[in-house]
Design a protein around this motif. Structure first.
Motif, PDB file in Angstrom:
ATOM      1  N   THR A  68       0.773  -1.118  -0.038  1.00 43.88           N
ATOM      2  CA  THR A  68       0.042  -0.027   0.134  1.00 43.88           C
ATOM      3  C   THR A  68       0.903   1.324   0.066  1.00 43.88           C
ATOM      4  N   ARG A  69       0.669   2.162  -0.829  1.00 39.94           N
ATOM      5  CA  ARG A  69       1.203   3.509  -0.881  1.00 39.94           C
ATOM      6  C   ARG A  69       0.560   4.269  -0.223  1.00 39.94           C
ATOM      7  N   HIS A  70       0.881   5.157   0.786  1.00 40.67           N
ATOM      8  CA  HIS A  70      -0.083   6.027   1.684  1.00 40.67           C
ATOM      9  C   HIS A  70       0.552   7.290   1.014  1.00 40.67           C
ATOM     10  N   SER A  71      -0.503   8.253   0.751  1.00 44.18           N
ATOM     11  CA  SER A  71       0.187   9.920   0.556  1.00 44.18           C
ATOM     12  C   SER A  71      -0.102  10.501   1.831  1.00 44.18           C
ATOM     13  N   LEU A  72       1.167  10.970   2.129  1.00 42.23           N
ATOM     14  CA  LEU A  72       1.033  11.724   3.522  1.00 42.23           C
ATOM     15  C   LEU A  72       0.286  13.000   3.494  1.00 42.23           C
ATOM     16  N   ALA A  73       0.288  13.719   2.313  1.00 48.03           N
ATOM     17  CA  ALA A  73      -0.683  15.103   2.139  1.00 48.03           C
ATOM     18  C   ALA A  73      -2.029  14.558   2.414  1.00 48.03           C
ATOM     19  N   GLU A  74      -2.421  13.428   1.852  1.00 47.28           N
ATOM     20  CA  GLU A  74      -3.863  12.921   2.017  1.00 47.28           C
ATOM     21  C   GLU A  74      -4.137  12.708   3.423  1.00 47.28           C
ATOM     22  N   ALA A  75      -3.132  12.087   4.041  1.00 50.44           N
ATOM     23  CA  ALA A  75      -3.416  11.541   5.400  1.00 50.44           C
ATOM     24  C   ALA A  75      -3.565  12.980   6.177  1.00 50.44           C
ATOM     25  N   VAL A  76      -2.573  13.931   5.887  1.00 49.29           N
ATOM     26  CA  VAL A  76      -2.793  15.113   6.755  1.00 49.29           C
ATOM     27  C   VAL A  76      -4.495  15.876   6.360  1.00 49.29           C
ATOM     28  N   ASP A  77      -4.870  15.992   5.281  1.00 52.36           N
ATOM     29  CA  ASP A  77      -6.114  16.336   4.840  1.00 52.36           C
ATOM     30  C   ASP A  77      -7.107  15.517   5.577  1.00 52.36           C
ATOM     31  N   ARG A  78      -7.014  14.232   5.913  1.00 52.12           N
ATOM     32  CA  ARG A  78      -8.030  13.635   6.589  1.00 52.12           C
ATOM     33  C   ARG A  78      -8.043  13.772   8.025  1.00 52.12           C
ATOM     34  N   GLY A  79      -7.092  14.675   8.589  1.00 53.25           N
ATOM     35  CA  GLY A  79      -6.988  14.886  10.215  1.00 53.25           C
ATOM     36  C   GLY A  79      -5.886  14.165  10.782  1.00 53.25           C
ATOM     37  N   LEU A  80      -5.027  13.507  10.148  1.00 45.54           N
ATOM     38  CA  LEU A  80      -3.959  12.910  10.679  1.00 45.54           C
ATOM     39  C   LEU A  80      -2.927  13.885  11.539  1.00 45.54           C
ATOM     40  N   GLU A  81      -2.935  13.671  12.673  1.00 46.96           N
ATOM     41  CA  GLU A  81      -2.024  14.393  13.413  1.00 46.96           C
ATOM     42  C   GLU A  81      -0.853  13.970  14.089  1.00 46.96           C
ATOM     43  N   PRO A  82       0.269  14.772  14.497  1.00 44.86           N
ATOM     44  CA  PRO A  82       1.506  13.990  14.545  1.00 44.86           C
ATOM     45  C   PRO A  82       1.418  13.643  16.220  1.00 44.86           C
ATOM     46  N   ASN A  83       2.314  12.607  16.531  1.00 48.69           N
ATOM     47  CA  ASN A  83       2.437  12.450  17.708  1.00 48.69           C
ATOM     48  C   ASN A  83       3.113  13.402  18.467  1.00 48.69           C
ATOM     49  N   THR A  84       2.645  13.840  19.798  1.00 50.86           N
ATOM     50  CA  THR A  84       2.894  15.060  20.589  1.00 50.86           C
ATOM     51  C   THR A  84       4.418  15.061  20.824  1.00 50.86           C
ATOM     52  N   GLU A  85       4.749  13.714  21.337  1.00 48.41           N
ATOM     53  CA  GLU A  85       6.311  13.882  21.852  1.00 48.41           C
ATOM     54  C   GLU A  85       7.277  13.857  20.919  1.00 48.41           C
ATOM     55  N   VAL A  86       6.990  13.013  19.742  1.00 46.52           N
ATOM     56  CA  VAL A  86       7.681  13.025  18.572  1.00 46.52           C
ATOM     57  C   VAL A  86       7.827  14.540  17.904  1.00 46.52           C
ATOM     58  N   ALA A  87       6.711  15.199  17.927  1.00 51.69           N
ATOM     59  CA  ALA A  87       6.664  16.572  17.174  1.00 51.69           C
ATOM     60  C   ALA A  87       7.517  17.451  17.846  1.00 51.69           C
ATOM     61  N   ASP A  88       7.474  17.447  19.214  1.00 55.22           N
ATOM     62  CA  ASP A  88       8.219  18.217  20.364  1.00 55.22           C
ATOM     63  C   ASP A  88       9.692  17.885  20.134  1.00 55.22           C
ATOM     64  N   LEU A  89      10.024  16.702  20.133  1.00 56.15           N
ATOM     65  CA  LEU A  89      11.444  16.359  19.807  1.00 56.15           C
ATOM     66  C   LEU A  89      12.175  16.945  18.395  1.00 56.15           C
ATOM     67  N   VAL A  90      11.220  16.861  17.212  1.00 55.17           N
ATOM     68  CA  VAL A  90      11.463  17.319  16.102  1.00 55.17           C
ATOM     69  C   VAL A  90      11.793  18.717  16.199  1.00 55.17           C
ATOM     70  N   ARG A  91      11.130  19.573  16.795  1.00 56.35           N
ATOM     71  CA  ARG A  91      11.176  21.036  16.997  1.00 56.35           C
ATOM     72  C   ARG A  91      12.320  21.235  17.744  1.00 56.35           C
ATOM     73  N   SER A  92      12.687  20.513  18.695  1.00 56.31           N
ATOM     74  CA  SER A  92      13.907  21.067  19.652  1.00 56.31           C
ATOM     75  C   SER A  92      15.032  20.951  18.623  1.00 56.31           C
ATOM     76  N   TYR A  93      15.099  19.774  17.859  1.00 60.05           N
ATOM     77  CA  TYR A  93      16.155  19.503  16.971  1.00 60.05           C
ATOM     78  C   TYR A  93      16.200  20.559  15.708  1.00 60.05           C
ATOM     79  N   GLN A  94      15.021  21.125  15.235  1.00 57.62           N
ATOM     80  CA  GLN A  94      15.046  22.169  14.129  1.00 57.62           C
ATOM     81  C   GLN A  94      15.412  23.490  14.807  1.00 57.62           C
ATOM     82  N   ASP A  95      14.990  23.554  16.074  1.00 55.43           N
ATOM     83  CA  ASP A  95      15.584  24.840  16.700  1.00 55.43           C
ATOM     84  C   ASP A  95      17.145  24.877  16.740  1.00 55.43           C
ATOM     85  N   GLN A  96      17.615  23.908  17.060  1.00 60.80           N
ATOM     86  CA  GLN A  96      19.227  24.045  17.233  1.00 60.80           C
ATOM     87  C   GLN A  96      19.852  24.099  15.753  1.00 60.80           C
TER      88      GLN A  96
END
Length: 316
Positions: A68-96
């Motif tokens: 199965t090929r999943h489109s990330l854009a379509e998943a977001v449009d359907r209301g997919l939300e990121p895992n809060t802990e993972v999103a926070d970790l990504v943001r911390s690395y992005q800030d650095q």
């Protein structure tokens, strides 16, 4: 890491592999291909799709699969939300990362041209600068340099003004390293012929160069487009050996440069710098920079209307 290189060069020669998955290629397949009994899943770059592959195994053998090929854009449009802990970790690395790569490394007094319609079909002042830094890195007797235009990304213009680490990393995102080869004039000419062989498709193989000048005629047949080559002002000698600086993607035969794959290496990629790091250091040392087009690449009978608006995939 699956890619068209795996499909074309690895899978046909290696037995016993059930599946090749994961890649950073500009292609994506709706379903895996079967090559020499192996599944090859190529799902593209820039995280547009996520592949889900289930293998049914009986007695140690894969008997069937579901894909199965999943489109990330379509998943977001359907209301997919990121895992809060993972999103926070990504943001911390992005800030650095933002703090580090956002720093100014120098300035350019001219507009650096990384547009695809330039670097993939004609001389670019940025292509000139990159090739010159590759050629002069060792302060040694390196005759010429060749950089594939497809290794210059973003398709944007920069400056005049400030340059940051982010700019250079975005323009040169691949982990390509400098290498130096020994090639004959005949091989060098063949390399240039390959470089101009797919200009109509905006192929990334187009050669930005240093230490040499060449003329190519777009109206000629492929394989006969190079009409003149000079090295340091002298006509290219097919029997003379030249030191050629390039990157390890090209020296390994990528983008159709198979004629370079077996050339002796006087600087191996493992010992060469990352191109992005090399350019960051040179800009820091030389700022302000002001590269220009100087006529080292001449195009005859150019008919840019035949050049496709969409490039072919680049597997650098």
């Amino acid at each position: 890491m699956a890619s068209p290189v795996v499909e074309e060069e690895v899978a046909p020669k290696v037995d016993g592999v059930d599946a090749y998955v994961g890649d950073h290629a500009a292609l994506d397949y709706e379903t895996p291909k079967v090559v020499n009994g192996s599944l090859v899943s190529i799902i593209g770059d820039e995280f547009k799709y996520l592949a889900e592959l289930h293998l049914d195994v009986e007695d140690g053998e894969v008997v069937s699969h579901e894909f199965t090929r999943h489109s990330l854009a379509e998943a977001v449009d359907r209301g997919l939300e990121p895992n809060t802990e993972v999103a926070d970790l990504v943001r911390s690395y992005q800030d650095q990362l933002e703090e580090e790569v956002g720093e100014e490394i120098g300035r350019t007094e001219t507009t650096l041209d990384a547009r695809e319609k330039v670097v993939r079909r004609e001389e670019s002042n940025l292509g000139n600068y990159v090739a010159e830094k590759m050629r002069n890195h060792l302060d040694a007797d390196v005759d010429v340099a060749l950089m594939n235009g497809g290794g210059i990304r973003t398709s944007e213009q920069y400056g005049p003004g400030t340059l940051t680490q982010r700019d250079i990393i975005n323009i040169f995102p691949f982990g390509n390293r400098l290498t130096v080869l020994e090639v004959t004039g005949e091989t060098l000419r063949s390399a240039l012929e390959n470089g101009v062989s797919e200009v109509e498709r905006l192929s990334g193989r187009f050669p930005q160069v240093a230490g040499m000048e060449y003329t190519w005629d777009m109206s000629n047949e492929v394989g006969e487009r190079i009409t003149e080559v000079t090295v340091d002002g002298d006509p290219l000698d097919p029997d003379t050996t030249y030191a050629l600086a390039t990157n390890n993607f090209i020296s390994g035969g990528g983008d159709g440069y198979e004629m370079l794959a077996d050339a002796p290496q006087t600087l191996k990629p493992v010992n060469g710098p990352l191109l992005s790091s090399l350019l960051i250091r040179r800009i820091e040392a030389e700022t302000p920079i002001a590269p220009e087009r100087d006529g080292r690449i001449t195009v005859k009978n150019a008919n840019w209307e035949t050049v496709a608006a969409e490039k072919i995939p680049l597997f650098a």
